[in-house]
Design a protein around this motif. Sequence first.
Motif, short mmCIF file in Angstrom:
data_model
loop_
_atom_site.label_atom_id
_atom_site.label_comp_id
_atom_site.label_asym_id
_atom_site.label_seq_id
_atom_site.Cartn_x
_atom_site.Cartn_y
_atom_site.Cartn_z
N UNK A 125 0.82 -1.21 0.00
CA UNK A 125 0.00 0.00 0.00
C UNK A 125 0.86 1.26 0.00
N UNK A 126 0.56 2.19 -0.90
CA UNK A 126 1.32 3.44 -0.97
C UNK A 126 0.42 4.62 -1.31
N UNK A 127 -0.86 4.50 -1.00
CA UNK A 127 -1.80 5.56 -1.35
C UNK A 127 -1.43 6.88 -0.67
N UNK A 128 -1.05 6.82 0.61
CA UNK A 128 -0.74 8.05 1.33
C UNK A 128 0.40 8.82 0.69
N UNK A 129 1.45 8.12 0.28
CA UNK A 129 2.60 8.82 -0.33
C UNK A 129 2.23 9.39 -1.69
N UNK A 130 1.39 8.69 -2.44
CA UNK A 130 0.95 9.22 -3.74
C UNK A 130 0.09 10.47 -3.54
N UNK A 131 -0.76 10.45 -2.52
CA UNK A 131 -1.57 11.62 -2.22
C UNK A 131 -0.69 12.78 -1.77
N UNK A 132 0.30 12.48 -0.93
CA UNK A 132 1.17 13.54 -0.42
C UNK A 132 1.94 14.22 -1.55
N UNK A 133 2.36 13.46 -2.54
CA UNK A 133 3.07 14.04 -3.67
C UNK A 133 2.18 15.04 -4.41
N UNK A 134 0.91 14.71 -4.58
CA UNK A 134 -0.01 15.64 -5.22
C UNK A 134 -0.25 16.87 -4.36
N UNK A 135 -0.38 16.67 -3.05
CA UNK A 135 -0.59 17.80 -2.15
C UNK A 135 0.60 18.75 -2.17
N UNK A 136 1.80 18.21 -2.21
CA UNK A 136 2.99 19.07 -2.24
C UNK A 136 3.08 19.88 -3.51
N UNK A 138 0.39 21.12 -4.83
CA UNK A 138 -0.78 21.99 -4.80
C UNK A 138 -2.01 21.41 -5.48
N UNK A 139 -2.00 20.11 -5.76
CA UNK A 139 -3.11 19.48 -6.48
C UNK A 139 -4.05 18.77 -5.49
N UNK A 140 -4.83 19.54 -4.74
CA UNK A 140 -5.65 18.95 -3.69
C UNK A 140 -6.73 18.03 -4.26
N UNK A 141 -7.38 18.46 -5.33
CA UNK A 141 -8.43 17.62 -5.92
C UNK A 141 -7.85 16.35 -6.53
N UNK A 142 -6.69 16.46 -7.16
CA UNK A 142 -6.08 15.27 -7.74
C UNK A 142 -5.69 14.28 -6.64
N UNK A 143 -5.24 14.80 -5.50
CA UNK A 143 -4.91 13.93 -4.38
C UNK A 143 -6.15 13.20 -3.88
N UNK A 144 -7.26 13.92 -3.78
CA UNK A 144 -8.49 13.27 -3.32
C UNK A 144 -9.02 12.29 -4.35
N UNK A 145 -8.81 12.56 -5.61
CA UNK A 145 -9.22 11.61 -6.65
C UNK A 145 -8.49 10.28 -6.47
N UNK A 146 -7.21 10.34 -6.13
CA UNK A 146 -6.46 9.10 -5.88
C UNK A 146 -7.11 8.31 -4.75
N UNK A 147 -7.48 9.02 -3.68
CA UNK A 147 -8.12 8.36 -2.54
C UNK A 147 -9.44 7.71 -2.94
N UNK A 148 -10.28 8.45 -3.64
CA UNK A 148 -11.60 7.92 -4.01
C UNK A 148 -11.49 6.76 -4.98
N UNK A 149 -10.57 6.87 -5.93
CA UNK A 149 -10.38 5.79 -6.90
C UNK A 149 -9.99 4.50 -6.20
N UNK A 150 -9.12 4.59 -5.20
CA UNK A 150 -8.63 3.40 -4.51
C UNK A 150 -9.63 2.87 -3.49
N UNK A 151 -10.18 3.77 -2.68
CA UNK A 151 -11.01 3.34 -1.55
C UNK A 151 -12.41 2.94 -1.98
#
Length: 271
Positions: A125-136, A138-151
């Motif tokens: 599992x590496x969802x958190x690190x992929x989300x963090x990369x998007x957040x860093x 400035x891509x907040x919506x893209x980070x949340x899309x990763x979460x929704x796609x996976x979860x």
Amino acid sequence: MQTITSADGTSIAYETDGDGPPLVLLHGGGTRRYWEPFVPRFSDDFTVVRPDRRGRGDSGDGDEYDIGREVEDARAVVDAVAGDPILFGHSFGGLQALEAARDAPVQAVIAYEPAYLVGDYRKRANLASRMQAQLENGNRREAMKLHLEEVIHGGEIDELDRWLEEWPAWPEYAEHVENAARMDRALEDHQLSETLDVDAPALLLTGSEGPSHLRESVRAVHDALPESRLLEFDGVGHLGPTEAPERIATELRRFLEETEAADPTIEGEQI
């Protein structure tokens, strides 16, 4: 709306509807509003209690985060209601309910696809690190899309953006992206105990269309509980409590009515 104070001093907000024995609904993502389609099906016979998780809705937040603090929040709600409640949690709320029930007095605990990560999935599992990369970036919506796609979709969905356009919770759901990322990181580090010592009847729910890693998880939880019943809803996905509220409410009522006579070894029923 009312508030209680959790063990670390964090204010936890909750809302109540109806009258009767307490039924505490613990949400996963979002806020307590997740349960709005479900409340009318129980508020005639139960006092339905819906807290906001820490850092969400009207609840406060602490300086440090871990799963144990969220479990303490659920225990604080249990202590605040009159009588021993029934706990029903969805996704992370399912994990929260099961962990709280290990040492809190409850009548029963119900969990829909509790968010434990198990087996090979947890190891990679590496969802958190992929989300963090998007957040860093400035891509907040893209980070949340990763979460929704996976979860919600198990990483397997064609045209996610089209699905989001039809999902009423989007794009407001992206407001919780930082909380989702910290939760995902904590879940990747959290280990399901070999035995969940819950001294109460337990009902585990899943949908045939739920993400494969959570369908695997719910079966591992079933194995870890001393007494539990597992039901699968045909054609239903991870958002089952709001996707098929009437079907799920019917089975909850049946479980609560039959708990004393239920055979705890029943496994893998599909309805």
